[in-house]
Write a protein that holds these residues in place. Structure first.
Motif, PDB file in Angstrom:
ATOM      1  N   LEU A 165      -3.702  -9.802  -2.782  1.00  0.00           N
ATOM      2  CA  LEU A 165      -3.498  -8.603  -2.308  1.00  0.00           C
ATOM      3  C   LEU A 165      -3.643  -8.745  -1.178  1.00  0.00           C
ATOM      4  O   LEU A 165      -3.829  -8.287  -0.262  1.00  0.00           O
ATOM      5  CB  LEU A 165      -5.042  -7.348  -2.738  1.00  0.00           C
ATOM      6  CG  LEU A 165      -4.374  -6.394  -4.248  1.00  0.00           C
ATOM      7  CD1 LEU A 165      -5.542  -7.508  -5.443  1.00  0.00           C
ATOM      8  CD2 LEU A 165      -4.112  -5.172  -4.493  1.00  0.00           C
ATOM      9  N   HIS A 166      -3.634 -10.094  -0.713  1.00  0.00           N
ATOM     10  CA  HIS A 166      -3.431 -10.194   0.872  1.00  0.00           C
ATOM     11  C   HIS A 166      -2.642  -9.228   1.345  1.00  0.00           C
ATOM     12  O   HIS A 166      -1.056  -9.667   1.341  1.00  0.00           O
ATOM     13  CB  HIS A 166      -3.299 -11.959   1.226  1.00  0.00           C
ATOM     14  CG  HIS A 166      -2.749 -12.302   1.749  1.00  0.00           C
ATOM     15  ND1 HIS A 166      -4.379 -12.422   2.721  1.00  0.00           N
ATOM     16  CD2 HIS A 166      -2.168 -12.744   2.858  1.00  0.00           C
ATOM     17  CE1 HIS A 166      -4.169 -13.244   4.412  1.00  0.00           C
ATOM     18  NE2 HIS A 166      -2.485 -12.994   4.357  1.00  0.00           N
ATOM     19  N   GLY A 167      -2.792  -8.701   2.679  1.00  0.00           N
ATOM     20  CA  GLY A 167      -2.492  -8.439   3.280  1.00  0.00           C
ATOM     21  C   GLY A 167      -1.433  -6.489   3.069  1.00  0.00           C
ATOM     22  O   GLY A 167      -0.899  -6.149   3.279  1.00  0.00           O
ATOM     23  N   ALA A 168      -2.310  -6.820   1.658  1.00  0.00           N
ATOM     24  CA  ALA A 168      -1.202  -5.581   1.482  1.00  0.00           C
ATOM     25  C   ALA A 168      -2.099  -3.451   1.411  1.00  0.00           C
ATOM     26  O   ALA A 168      -2.815  -4.232   2.554  1.00  0.00           O
ATOM     27  CB  ALA A 168      -2.211  -5.049  -1.033  1.00  0.00           C
ATOM     28  N   THR A 169      -1.322  -2.788   1.373  1.00  0.00           N
ATOM     29  CA  THR A 169      -1.976  -1.695   1.802  1.00  0.00           C
ATOM     30  C   THR A 169      -2.343  -0.849   0.784  1.00  0.00           C
ATOM     31  O   THR A 169      -1.720  -0.260  -0.103  1.00  0.00           O
ATOM     32  CB  THR A 169      -0.940  -0.993   2.817  1.00  0.00           C
ATOM     33  OG1 THR A 169      -0.564  -1.445   3.653  1.00  0.00           O
ATOM     34  CG2 THR A 169      -1.010   0.424   3.605  1.00  0.00           C
ATOM     35  N   LEU A 170      -3.764  -0.419   0.962  1.00  0.00           N
ATOM     36  CA  LEU A 170      -4.395   0.373   0.187  1.00  0.00           C
ATOM     37  C   LEU A 170      -4.827   2.291   0.934  1.00  0.00           C
ATOM     38  O   LEU A 170      -5.739   1.411   1.623  1.00  0.00           O
ATOM     39  CB  LEU A 170      -5.485  -0.808  -0.822  1.00  0.00           C
ATOM     40  CG  LEU A 170      -5.222  -1.473  -1.699  1.00  0.00           C
ATOM     41  CD1 LEU A 170      -4.963  -2.810  -0.694  1.00  0.00           C
ATOM     42  CD2 LEU A 170      -5.936  -1.705  -1.977  1.00  0.00           C
ATOM     43  N   GLN A 171      -4.064   2.746   0.974  1.00  0.00           N
ATOM     44  CA  GLN A 171      -3.942   3.995   1.864  1.00  0.00           C
ATOM     45  C   GLN A 171      -4.547   5.299   0.582  1.00  0.00           C
ATOM     46  O   GLN A 171      -3.176   5.372   0.626  1.00  0.00           O
ATOM     47  CB  GLN A 171      -3.535   3.833   2.727  1.00  0.00           C
ATOM     48  CG  GLN A 171      -3.448   2.867   3.766  1.00  0.00           C
ATOM     49  CD  GLN A 171      -4.446   2.806   4.974  1.00  0.00           C
ATOM     50  OE1 GLN A 171      -5.122   4.363   4.705  1.00  0.00           O
ATOM     51  NE2 GLN A 171      -5.080   1.514   5.430  1.00  0.00           N
ATOM     52  N   THR A 172      -4.961   5.533   1.131  1.00  0.00           N
ATOM     53  CA  THR A 172      -5.161   7.117   0.384  1.00  0.00           C
ATOM     54  C   THR A 172      -4.853   6.947  -1.031  1.00  0.00           C
ATOM     55  O   THR A 172      -3.802   7.837  -2.178  1.00  0.00           O
ATOM     56  CB  THR A 172      -4.575   8.188   0.916  1.00  0.00           C
ATOM     57  OG1 THR A 172      -4.337   7.867   2.368  1.00  0.00           O
ATOM     58  CG2 THR A 172      -4.554   9.966   0.577  1.00  0.00           C
ATOM     59  N   VAL A 173      -5.890   5.915  -1.792  1.00  0.00           N
ATOM     60  CA  VAL A 173      -5.136   5.249  -3.759  1.00  0.00           C
ATOM     61  C   VAL A 173      -6.465   7.051  -4.274  1.00  0.00           C
ATOM     62  O   VAL A 173      -7.473   7.117  -3.960  1.00  0.00           O
ATOM     63  CB  VAL A 173      -5.935   4.384  -3.915  1.00  0.00           C
ATOM     64  CG1 VAL A 173      -6.217   3.500  -4.631  1.00  0.00           C
ATOM     65  CG2 VAL A 173      -5.073   3.313  -2.656  1.00  0.00           C
ATOM     66  N   VAL A 174      -5.822   7.022  -5.619  1.00  0.00           N
ATOM     67  CA  VAL A 174      -5.967   7.831  -6.236  1.00  0.00           C
ATOM     68  C   VAL A 174      -7.778   7.131  -7.115  1.00  0.00           C
ATOM     69  O   VAL A 174      -6.850   5.796  -7.772  1.00  0.00           O
ATOM     70  CB  VAL A 174      -5.308   8.865  -6.747  1.00  0.00           C
ATOM     71  CG1 VAL A 174      -6.150   9.505  -8.104  1.00  0.00           C
ATOM     72  CG2 VAL A 174      -4.326   9.743  -5.876  1.00  0.00           C
ATOM     73  N   THR A 175      -8.904   7.669  -6.485  1.00  0.00           N
ATOM     74  CA  THR A 175      -9.943   6.541  -7.432  1.00  0.00           C
ATOM     75  C   THR A 175     -10.140   7.002  -8.852  1.00  0.00           C
ATOM     76  O   THR A 175     -11.302   6.581  -9.672  1.00  0.00           O
ATOM     77  CB  THR A 175     -10.551   5.949  -6.766  1.00  0.00           C
ATOM     78  OG1 THR A 175     -11.036   7.157  -6.106  1.00  0.00           O
ATOM     79  CG2 THR A 175     -10.243   5.527  -5.646  1.00  0.00           C
ATOM     80  N   SER A 176     -10.278   8.813  -9.126  1.00  0.00           N
ATOM     81  CA  SER A 176     -10.747   9.623 -10.204  1.00  0.00           C
ATOM     82  C   SER A 176     -10.143  10.761 -10.214  1.00  0.00           C
ATOM     83  O   SER A 176      -9.016  11.124  -9.409  1.00  0.00           O
ATOM     84  CB  SER A 176     -11.953   9.909  -9.543  1.00  0.00           C
ATOM     85  OG  SER A 176     -12.031  10.978  -8.815  1.00  0.00           O
ATOM     86  N   ARG A 177     -10.076  11.669 -11.450  1.00  0.00           N
ATOM     87  CA  ARG A 177      -9.480  12.763 -11.363  1.00  0.00           C
ATOM     88  C   ARG A 177      -9.845  13.652 -11.449  1.00  0.00           C
ATOM     89  O   ARG A 177      -9.473  14.939 -11.602  1.00  0.00           O
ATOM     90  CB  ARG A 177      -9.290  12.599 -13.349  1.00  0.00           C
ATOM     91  CG  ARG A 177      -7.982  11.695 -13.868  1.00  0.00           C
ATOM     92  CD  ARG A 177      -8.313  12.015 -15.124  1.00  0.00           C
ATOM     93  NE  ARG A 177      -6.883  10.333 -16.167  1.00  0.00           N
ATOM     94  CZ  ARG A 177      -5.775  10.594 -15.260  1.00  0.00           C
ATOM     95  NH1 ARG A 177      -4.823  11.679 -14.688  1.00  0.00           N
ATOM     96  NH2 ARG A 177      -5.106   9.881 -16.379  1.00  0.00           N
ATOM     97  N   GLY A 178     -11.537  13.601 -10.183  1.00  0.00           N
ATOM     98  CA  GLY A 178     -12.338  14.438  -9.966  1.00  0.00           C
ATOM     99  C   GLY A 178     -12.468  14.164  -8.597  1.00  0.00           C
ATOM    100  O   GLY A 178     -11.341  13.593  -7.821  1.00  0.00           O
TER     101      GLY A 178
END
Length: 256
Positions: A111-124
């Motif tokens: 994932l070099h250089g990728a943008t990972l912002q406000t990712v959904v990591t759970s349903r709660g």
């Protein structure tokens, strides 16, 4: 004569699964979306496929087989990767803003250089162990990241030069930051990363590399930092309360 679903699906099956020449062919965004639709709720197999640069935004790839797939520079904004297998996938410079990571497997993904912002990591509201994704040996170097990674298995992951520092001027709605609380980060590489205000509460960080990192006001409360290397790191205001610091190198504060 009416056209059956089987007739429509046949060319897609040929494209996705027949012959080495077609296996290396780039799949356009429309072809990918058609393949997902043709799976009829099943788990689409896109393993090893080249989808680099495609606009796959908002696509539901839950349960997809994406092992070894090339998603470099792809627009994955809002993509659902729930239960998807991205082992060894290439996501260099991909945009994963608002993507869903629940139980996704990114083992050895690039994932070099990728943008990972406000990712959904759970349903709660909070991460739970049964929803945690996996990033063992993944390359997240030079990423722009604001993610609650808490409880993830990230052993040996590479975060060198990643930018996770919180910009306090943008925090009018409360502190939005990257968290590694309870993560397994043994052997992880954070060299020269921006980690200001990042939380590592009770994380396993045995032998982790923080050389040259900016750890301003980072929180290592209760973290296991045996043999971690902080040589040249900026630790102004960092909190090491109750952390295990046996054998640490280069840390500018006195161990408790």
């Amino acid at each position: 004569m009416p056209i059956s679903r089987r007739t429509i699906a046949l060319p897609l099956a040929m494209l996705l699964g027949m012959g080495p020449a077609l296996a290396d062919k780039h799949l356009g965004a429309d072809q990918v979306r058609a393949a997902v639709a043709a799976a009829h709720g099943g788990r689409v197999d896109l393993s090893g496929k080249d989808m680099s640069g495609d606009d796959l935004s908002e696509l539901d790839l839950s349960g997809a087989n994406l092992t070894g797939a090339d998603l470099s520079r792809a627009n994955l904004h809002g993509v659902k990767l729930v239960d998807s297998d991205l082992t060894g996938a290439r996501l260099v410079n991909a945009d994963l803003t608002f993507a869903w990571f629940i139980r996704a497997n990114f083992t050895h993904a690039d994932l070099h250089g990728a943008t990972l912002q406000t990712v959904v990591t759970s349903r709660g509201m909070e991460n739970t162990k049964d929803q945690a994704a996996k990033f063992v040996g993944a390359d997240l170097s030079d990423t722009h990241t604001t993610v609650h990674f808490s409880l993830y298995d990230m052993r040996g992951a590479n975060f060198s030069h990643a930018d996770m520092t919180v910009v306090m001027a943008n925090q009018s709605m409360g502190l939005l930051r990257t968290e590694f609380n309870g993560c397994d980060l043994d052997g992880a590489n954070f060299a020269a990363a921006g980690l200001g205000h990042v939380a590592f509460h009770f994380a396993r960080l045995h032998g982790a590399n923080f050389r040259g990192a900016d750890l301003t006001k980072a929180e290592f409360i209760g973290a296991y930092l045996d043999n971690a290397d902080f040589t040249g790191a900026k630790t102004d205001g960092a909190d090491f309360e109750s952390a295990t610091l046996t054998g640490v190198k280069g840390l500018k504060i006195a161990p408790p």
